[in-house]
Design an enzyme around this catalytic site. Structure first.
Site, PDB file in Angstrom:
ATOM      1  N   GLY A  15       0.826  -1.347  -0.221  1.00  0.00           N
ATOM      2  CA  GLY A  15      -0.101   0.191  -0.168  1.00  0.00           C
ATOM      3  C   GLY A  15       0.620   1.081   0.041  1.00  0.00           C
ATOM      4  CG  MET A  94      -0.863  -7.669  -6.594  1.00  0.00           C
ATOM      5  SD  MET A  94      -0.066  -7.055  -8.699  1.00  0.00           S
ATOM      6  CE  MET A  94       0.904  -7.636  -8.683  1.00  0.00           C
ATOM      7  CG  HIS A 113       1.941  -1.791 -15.090  1.00  0.00           C
ATOM      8  ND1 HIS A 113       1.473  -3.302 -15.384  1.00  0.00           N
ATOM      9  CD2 HIS A 113       3.548  -2.176 -16.112  1.00  0.00           C
ATOM     10  CE1 HIS A 113       2.654  -4.073 -15.717  1.00  0.00           C
ATOM     11  NE2 HIS A 113       3.588  -3.502 -16.513  1.00  0.00           N
ATOM     12  CG  ASP A 149      -0.294  -4.605 -17.307  1.00  0.00           C
ATOM     13  OD1 ASP A 149      -1.524  -4.122 -15.956  1.00  0.00           O
ATOM     14  OD2 ASP A 149      -0.019  -5.496 -17.029  1.00  0.00           O
TER      15      ASP A 149
HETATM   16  C1  GAR Z   1       3.746  -1.044  -7.084  1.00  0.00           C
HETATM   17  O1  GAR Z   1       4.854  -1.240  -7.442  1.00  0.00           O
HETATM   18  C2  GAR Z   1       2.516  -1.100  -8.607  1.00  0.00           C
HETATM   19  O2  GAR Z   1       3.048  -0.448 -10.131  1.00  0.00           O
HETATM   20  C3  GAR Z   1       2.298  -2.224  -8.688  1.00  0.00           C
HETATM   21  O3  GAR Z   1       2.672  -3.537  -7.775  1.00  0.00           O
HETATM   22  C4  GAR Z   1       3.280  -2.762  -6.713  1.00  0.00           C
HETATM   23  C5  GAR Z   1       2.497  -1.957  -5.219  1.00  0.00           C
HETATM   24  O4  GAR Z   1       3.429  -1.588  -3.896  1.00  0.00           O
HETATM   25  N1  GAR Z   1       1.304  -3.193  -9.501  1.00  0.00           N
HETATM   26  C6  GAR Z   1       0.997  -3.643 -10.147  1.00  0.00           C
HETATM   27  O5  GAR Z   1       2.625  -4.713 -10.472  1.00  0.00           O
HETATM   28  C7  GAR Z   1      -0.253  -3.641 -10.768  1.00  0.00           C
HETATM   29  N2  GAR Z   1      -0.565  -4.534 -11.883  1.00  0.00           N
HETATM   30  P1  GAR Z   1       2.130  -0.956  -3.019  1.00  0.00           P
HETATM   31  O6  GAR Z   1       1.273  -1.655  -2.415  1.00  0.00           O
HETATM   32  O7  GAR Z   1       3.259  -0.517  -2.763  1.00  0.00           O
HETATM   33  O8  GAR Z   1       2.105   0.290  -3.633  1.00  0.00           O
END
Ligand code: GAR
Length: 218
Positions: A15, A94, A113, A149
């Site tokens: 998060g 996810m 992304h 995506d």
């Molecule tokens: C982030 O890097 C986001 O861009 C990625 O997951 C991470 C979540 O981090 N999202 C994806 O890969 C979506 N396909 P966070 O929970 O610390 O924001």
């Protein structure tokens, strides 16, 4: 100012992007109000961070629904409706959403992304960038459409890939840009400056001090 748009952030884990959006929305002048943080996992660390910030949180456990994606999404829709949500920001969420869900939220749902789309959709983007030997990597905020995506690109930020980078060092550099980019993009959507034109996302200029557009009339 006009009413702030009631926004839900959907998470599955840490998060940190959610925290960046919450920090931006702590400013009453920010056009989005974060009215709900929804996680599909009860163990998402972001839930505690949201609760600490005084934001309503809810868990709709995708695991409980097994292959019943429609049932999972119906349960999410019920929560979104109960909280009067008008916009969604996916932040490390996810789960792949169905075509029906993405169509219902078309033009009202953003995702972040960790790559410069259309390069490296899907998972493990930093590993793929390193394996491909690209010199620039980064992140993308896009409107969500049924193709994973694939939605219209709203904003991107690039970072260099440096000699000796690992997945971790590269992820760290990209994440700092994610935290800058996502609040800006959600602000555009919430203030009505973002629109679709021939399948592309267009960001209209901010109105001037007296409310008029800064766009060159000629
Ligand atoms: C982030 O890097 C986001 O861009 C990625 O997951 C991470 C979540 O981090 N999202 C994806 O890969 C979506 N396909 P966070 O929970 O610390 O924001």
């Amino acid at each position: 100012m006009s009413q702030r748009r009631r926004t839900a952030i959907l998470i599955s884990g840490r998060g940190s992007n959610m925290a960046a959006l919450l920090a931006a929305a702590a400013d009453p002048a920010y056009p989005a109000e974060i009215a709900l943080v929804l996680s599909n996992r009860a163990d998402a660390a972001g839930l505690a961070r949201a609760a600490e910030a005084g934001i309503p949180t809810v868990v709709v456990e995708s695991r409980r629904f097994g292959k019943d994606r429609a049932g999972f999404e119906a349960a999410m829709e019920a929560e979104l409706a109960a909280h009067g949500i008008g916009l969604i920001a996916l932040a490390g969420f996810m789960r792949v959403l169905t075509e029906g869900f993405t169509r219902r939220w078309s033009g009202r749902m953003l995702n972040i992304h960790p790559s410069l789309l259309p390069a490296f959709p899907g998972l493990d983007t930093h590993a793929h960038a390193l394996a491909a030997g690209v010199r620039l990597h980064g992140c993308t905020v896009h409107l969500v459409t049924p193709g994973v995506d694939e939605g219209p690109i709203v904003a991107q930020a690039a970072v260099p890939v440096l000699a000796g980078d690992t997945e971790e060092t590269l992820a760290h550099r990209v994440l700092a840009e994610e935290h800058r980019l996502y609040p800006a993009a959600l602000g555009w959507l919430a203030s009505g400056r973002l629109r679709l034109q021939e399948g592309r996302a267009v960001v209209d200029p901010a109105p001037g001090p007296s409310g008029e557009s800064l766009r060159n009339p000629g």
